[in-house]
Design a protein around this motif. Structure first.
Motif, PDB file in Angstrom:
ATOM      1  N   UNK A 156       0.818  -1.224   0.000  1.00  0.00           N
ATOM      2  CA  UNK A 156       0.000   0.000   0.000  1.00  0.00           C
ATOM      3  C   UNK A 156       0.852   1.274   0.000  1.00  0.00           C
ATOM      4  N   UNK A 157       2.076   1.187   0.493  1.00  0.00           N
ATOM      5  CA  UNK A 157       2.987   2.340   0.499  1.00  0.00           C
ATOM      6  C   UNK A 157       3.481   2.725  -0.880  1.00  0.00           C
ATOM      7  N   UNK A 158       3.251   1.867  -1.878  1.00  0.00           N
ATOM      8  CA  UNK A 158       3.778   2.155  -3.212  1.00  0.00           C
ATOM      9  C   UNK A 158       5.066   1.411  -3.505  1.00  0.00           C
ATOM     10  N   UNK A 159       5.692   0.863  -2.478  1.00  0.00           N
ATOM     11  CA  UNK A 159       6.893   0.067  -2.755  1.00  0.00           C
ATOM     12  C   UNK A 159       6.493  -1.403  -2.961  1.00  0.00           C
ATOM     13  N   UNK A 160       7.464  -2.245  -3.143  1.00  0.00           N
ATOM     14  CA  UNK A 160       7.212  -3.651  -3.468  1.00  0.00           C
ATOM     15  C   UNK A 160       7.931  -4.562  -2.484  1.00  0.00           C
ATOM     16  N   UNK A 161       7.416  -5.768  -2.319  1.00  0.00           N
ATOM     17  CA  UNK A 161       8.162  -6.783  -1.570  1.00  0.00           C
ATOM     18  C   UNK A 161       8.225  -8.064  -2.391  1.00  0.00           C
ATOM     19  N   UNK A 162       9.124  -8.959  -1.965  1.00  0.00           N
ATOM     20  CA  UNK A 162       9.306 -10.227  -2.668  1.00  0.00           C
ATOM     21  C   UNK A 162       8.242 -11.211  -2.198  1.00  0.00           C
ATOM     22  N   UNK A 163       7.316 -11.546  -3.085  1.00  0.00           N
ATOM     23  CA  UNK A 163       6.286 -12.527  -2.748  1.00  0.00           C
ATOM     24  C   UNK A 163       6.796 -13.936  -3.079  1.00  0.00           C
ATOM     25  N   UNK A 164       7.274 -14.116  -4.298  1.00  0.00           N
ATOM     26  CA  UNK A 164       7.889 -15.401  -4.691  1.00  0.00           C
ATOM     27  C   UNK A 164       9.373 -15.193  -4.960  1.00  0.00           C
ATOM     28  N   UNK A 165      10.170 -16.127  -4.516  1.00  0.00           N
ATOM     29  CA  UNK A 165      11.624 -16.061  -4.712  1.00  0.00           C
ATOM     30  C   UNK A 165      12.116 -17.491  -4.942  1.00  0.00           C
ATOM     31  N   UNK A 166      12.753 -17.716  -6.085  1.00  0.00           N
ATOM     32  CA  UNK A 166      13.289 -19.054  -6.371  1.00  0.00           C
ATOM     33  C   UNK A 166      14.716 -18.898  -6.861  1.00  0.00           C
ATOM     34  N   UNK A 167      15.614 -19.611  -6.204  1.00  0.00           N
ATOM     35  CA  UNK A 167      17.039 -19.469  -6.487  1.00  0.00           C
ATOM     36  C   UNK A 167      17.644 -20.817  -6.878  1.00  0.00           C
ATOM     37  N   UNK A 168      18.478 -20.789  -7.916  1.00  0.00           N
ATOM     38  CA  UNK A 168      19.215 -21.992  -8.315  1.00  0.00           C
ATOM     39  C   UNK A 168      20.606 -21.609  -8.798  1.00  0.00           C
ATOM     40  N   UNK A 169      21.596 -22.377  -8.371  1.00  0.00           N
ATOM     41  CA  UNK A 169      22.901 -22.330  -9.026  1.00  0.00           C
ATOM     42  C   UNK A 169      22.783 -23.083 -10.342  1.00  0.00           C
ATOM     43  N   UNK A 170      23.475 -22.583 -11.367  1.00  0.00           N
ATOM     44  CA  UNK A 170      23.482 -23.292 -12.652  1.00  0.00           C
ATOM     45  C   UNK A 170      24.728 -24.152 -12.716  1.00  0.00           C
ATOM     46  N   UNK A 171      24.601 -25.356 -12.243  1.00  0.00           N
ATOM     47  CA  UNK A 171      25.769 -26.228 -12.187  1.00  0.00           C
ATOM     48  C   UNK A 171      25.922 -26.981 -13.494  1.00  0.00           C
ATOM     49  N   UNK A 172      27.070 -27.616 -13.636  1.00  0.00           N
ATOM     50  CA  UNK A 172      27.298 -28.484 -14.807  1.00  0.00           C
ATOM     51  C   UNK A 172      27.685 -27.708 -16.020  1.00  0.00           C
TER      52      UNK A 172
END
Lengths: 124, 124
Positions: free
Chosen positions: A108-124
């Protein structure tokens, strides 16, 4: 022409990684109670559990370098951001490749927050 | 325990790549008029433009192999899916690494379509 969702998405990611690399305990305000993180396949729900996970990662020094950052508008005025980049970990001269997805939700303040976050290293 | 959004997300991705690898002209029903694709940074809006782009990619044979598939529920009963995998292109023995994000939106029929789609090869 850069559209607004792109400006916001890119600025958010820049800010997120700056905070992460300087002192990841300060990431609290970028999450909320309904935020989700999937880190290398492991799920975490809510600010406390997410920040605890990030703080306890086992490196001392970290630097994120964004190589590509794609943004799209999504449902309910959210912004979907897809980052690929290099991670410089501690004193290793060899960057690790990573990819990360953020779905940003407006506050509501006009800023944003992280709702979904998915992290992966790209190995190989 | 596999949750429902995970089952749906994984089944969708399996179906999507099966269709893509067999005959990508048949991907039409998996997009709608408001679908967005960002392919290596290039934006496409709507089924026609998206499928045209995918059909005109310059390989003859393609096979997607999913290595990781992370799913999270998102706004408005959507499902966010983050895939990393190998692409076998034509007769090259060397797979290319790719990452792809799908945001699936429910249809009144109970099935889902691709609302957001972002694709990147993981080079370097």
């Amino acid at each position: 022409m850069t559209q607004q969702f792109e400006q916001v998405g890119q600025a958010f990611v820049q800010h997120y990684y700056t905070v992460f690399d300087q002192d990841r305990r300060q990431l609290h305000p970028l999450y909320q109670g309904d935020s989700m993180l999937t880190f290398e396949g492991q799920p975490f729900l809510g600010t406390e559990k997410i920040v605890e996970k990030l703080v306890n990662l086992s490196f001392q020094k970290i630097a994120h370098k964004v190589i590509t950052c794609d943004c799209q508008p999504t449902a309910a005025n959210g912004i979907l951001v897809f980052v690929a980049g290099d991670l410089m970990v501690d004193d290793s001269p060899h960057p690790m490749k990573f990819s990360q997805v953020f779905n940003l939700k407006p506050l509501p303040t006009g800023s944003y927050y992280v709702y979904n976050d998915m992290f992966r290293l790209n190995l190989g």
